[in-house]
Design a protein around this motif. Structure first.
Motif, PDB file in Angstrom:
ATOM      1  N   GLY A   6       0.820  -1.213   0.000  1.00 51.43           N
ATOM      2  CA  GLY A   6       0.000   0.000   0.000  1.00 51.43           C
ATOM      3  C   GLY A   6       0.846   1.251   0.000  1.00 51.43           C
ATOM      4  O   GLY A   6       0.587   2.194  -0.744  1.00 51.43           O
ATOM      5  N   LYS A   7       1.869   1.274   0.839  1.00 60.35           N
ATOM      6  CA  LYS A   7       2.758   2.444   0.904  1.00 60.35           C
ATOM      7  C   LYS A   7       3.511   2.615  -0.409  1.00 60.35           C
ATOM      8  O   LYS A   7       3.703   3.734  -0.888  1.00 60.35           O
ATOM      9  CB  LYS A   7       3.755   2.317   2.061  1.00 60.35           C
ATOM     10  CG  LYS A   7       3.113   2.397   3.412  1.00 60.35           C
ATOM     11  CD  LYS A   7       2.554   3.781   3.684  1.00 60.35           C
ATOM     12  CE  LYS A   7       1.946   3.828   5.069  1.00 60.35           C
ATOM     13  NZ  LYS A   7       1.053   4.970   5.228  1.00 60.35           N
ATOM     14  N   ASP A   9       2.527   1.670  -3.432  1.00 58.79           N
ATOM     15  CA  ASP A   9       1.597   2.205  -4.417  1.00 58.79           C
ATOM     16  C   ASP A   9       1.331   3.686  -4.179  1.00 58.79           C
ATOM     17  O   ASP A   9       1.253   4.475  -5.116  1.00 58.79           O
ATOM     18  CB  ASP A   9       0.274   1.438  -4.394  1.00 58.79           C
ATOM     19  CG  ASP A   9       0.359   0.084  -5.076  1.00 58.79           C
ATOM     20  OD1 ASP A   9       1.283  -0.116  -5.880  1.00 58.79           O
ATOM     21  OD2 ASP A   9      -0.501  -0.772  -4.797  1.00 58.79           O
ATOM     22  N   GLU A  10       1.186   4.041  -2.912  1.00 58.40           N
ATOM     23  CA  GLU A  10       0.923   5.435  -2.575  1.00 58.40           C
ATOM     24  C   GLU A  10       2.080   6.333  -3.019  1.00 58.40           C
ATOM     25  O   GLU A  10       1.877   7.385  -3.639  1.00 58.40           O
ATOM     26  CB  GLU A  10       0.707   5.551  -1.065  1.00 58.40           C
ATOM     27  CG  GLU A  10      -0.045   6.769  -0.647  1.00 58.40           C
ATOM     28  CD  GLU A  10      -0.399   6.758   0.833  1.00 58.40           C
ATOM     29  OE1 GLU A  10      -0.520   7.870   1.365  1.00 58.40           O
ATOM     30  OE2 GLU A  10      -0.542   5.685   1.440  1.00 58.40           O
ATOM     31  N   LYS A  14       2.122   9.153  -6.045  1.00 53.80           N
ATOM     32  CA  LYS A  14       2.509  10.550  -5.841  1.00 53.80           C
ATOM     33  C   LYS A  14       3.571  10.961  -6.852  1.00 53.80           C
ATOM     34  O   LYS A  14       3.542  12.075  -7.383  1.00 53.80           O
ATOM     35  CB  LYS A  14       3.019  10.763  -4.418  1.00 53.80           C
ATOM     36  CG  LYS A  14       1.921  10.780  -3.387  1.00 53.80           C
ATOM     37  CD  LYS A  14       2.458  11.017  -1.997  1.00 53.80           C
ATOM     38  CE  LYS A  14       1.328  10.983  -0.981  1.00 53.80           C
ATOM     39  NZ  LYS A  14       1.769  11.308   0.367  1.00 53.80           N
ATOM     40  N   GLN A  35      -3.329   5.356  -8.589  1.00 48.73           N
ATOM     41  CA  GLN A  35      -2.410   4.483  -7.871  1.00 48.73           C
ATOM     42  C   GLN A  35      -2.246   4.929  -6.417  1.00 48.73           C
ATOM     43  O   GLN A  35      -2.172   4.102  -5.513  1.00 48.73           O
ATOM     44  CB  GLN A  35      -1.057   4.438  -8.581  1.00 48.73           C
ATOM     45  CG  GLN A  35      -0.158   3.350  -8.043  1.00 48.73           C
ATOM     46  CD  GLN A  35       1.085   3.150  -8.892  1.00 48.73           C
ATOM     47  OE1 GLN A  35       1.355   3.906  -9.823  1.00 48.73           O
ATOM     48  NE2 GLN A  35       1.843   2.131  -8.582  1.00 48.73           N
ATOM     49  N   GLU A  36      -2.211   6.213  -6.196  1.00 52.09           N
ATOM     50  CA  GLU A  36      -2.104   6.728  -4.829  1.00 52.09           C
ATOM     51  C   GLU A  36      -3.335   6.327  -4.010  1.00 52.09           C
ATOM     52  O   GLU A  36      -3.225   5.867  -2.873  1.00 52.09           O
ATOM     53  CB  GLU A  36      -1.961   8.255  -4.856  1.00 52.09           C
ATOM     54  CG  GLU A  36      -1.782   8.869  -3.499  1.00 52.09           C
ATOM     55  CD  GLU A  36      -1.603  10.381  -3.549  1.00 52.09           C
ATOM     56  OE1 GLU A  36      -1.428  10.966  -2.472  1.00 52.09           O
ATOM     57  OE2 GLU A  36      -1.647  10.982  -4.645  1.00 52.09           O
ATOM     58  N   THR A  37      -4.514   6.473  -4.607  1.00 51.04           N
ATOM     59  CA  THR A  37      -5.755   6.091  -3.933  1.00 51.04           C
ATOM     60  C   THR A  37      -5.785   4.592  -3.674  1.00 51.04           C
ATOM     61  O   THR A  37      -6.199   4.141  -2.604  1.00 51.04           O
ATOM     62  CB  THR A  37      -6.973   6.504  -4.779  1.00 51.04           C
ATOM     63  OG1 THR A  37      -6.921   7.925  -4.976  1.00 51.04           O
ATOM     64  CG2 THR A  37      -8.272   6.122  -4.116  1.00 51.04           C
ATOM     65  N   GLY A  39      -3.281   2.658  -3.131  1.00 53.72           N
ATOM     66  CA  GLY A  39      -2.386   2.411  -2.001  1.00 53.72           C
ATOM     67  C   GLY A  39      -3.051   2.740  -0.679  1.00 53.72           C
ATOM     68  O   GLY A  39      -2.925   1.992   0.300  1.00 53.72           O
ATOM     69  N   LYS A  40      -3.794   3.840  -0.641  1.00 58.33           N
ATOM     70  CA  LYS A  40      -4.496   4.229   0.584  1.00 58.33           C
ATOM     71  C   LYS A  40      -5.571   3.204   0.933  1.00 58.33           C
ATOM     72  O   LYS A  40      -5.766   2.873   2.101  1.00 58.33           O
ATOM     73  CB  LYS A  40      -5.112   5.619   0.424  1.00 58.33           C
ATOM     74  CG  LYS A  40      -4.081   6.728   0.406  1.00 58.33           C
ATOM     75  CD  LYS A  40      -4.723   8.087   0.216  1.00 58.33           C
ATOM     76  CE  LYS A  40      -3.676   9.184   0.176  1.00 58.33           C
ATOM     77  NZ  LYS A  40      -4.274  10.507  -0.026  1.00 58.33           N
ATOM     78  N   ASP A  43      -3.943   0.126   2.398  1.00 54.51           N
ATOM     79  CA  ASP A  43      -3.558   0.384   3.792  1.00 54.51           C
ATOM     80  C   ASP A  43      -4.767   0.297   4.719  1.00 54.51           C
ATOM     81  O   ASP A  43      -4.698  -0.295   5.796  1.00 54.51           O
ATOM     82  CB  ASP A  43      -2.902   1.764   3.935  1.00 54.51           C
ATOM     83  CG  ASP A  43      -1.477   1.796   3.410  1.00 54.51           C
ATOM     84  OD1 ASP A  43      -0.870   0.728   3.238  1.00 54.51           O
ATOM     85  OD2 ASP A  43      -0.982   2.920   3.176  1.00 54.51           O
TER      86      ASP A  43
END
Length: 59
Positions: A6-7, A9-10, A14, A35-37, A39-40, A43
């Motif tokens: 997750g981190k 991807d986040e 970014k 991709q950021e979403t 990852g969130k 998580d």
């Protein structure tokens, strides 16, 4: 392991978002946002999973 994915991807999201901003490329920018979403969400799902395990292990 899920938290690491997750981190990752986040952070990658970014970076893509920033790259898209830098070169004015909306497609790359949107891919970065997605991709950021993602990852969130990974998580958050991992947090729920861990809390569920803790609830059942406490009883």
């Amino acid at each position: 392991m899920g938290e690491e994915n997750g981190k990752k991807d986040e952070l990658m999201g970014k970076a893509k978002k920033a790259a898209g901003d830098a070169v004015n490329d909306e497609k790359t920018k949107n891919e970065g946002k997605r991709q950021e979403t993602e990852g969130k969400v990974k998580d958050a799902a991992n947090d729920v999973k861990e809390k569920g395990k803790d609830m059942f292990n406490d009883k």
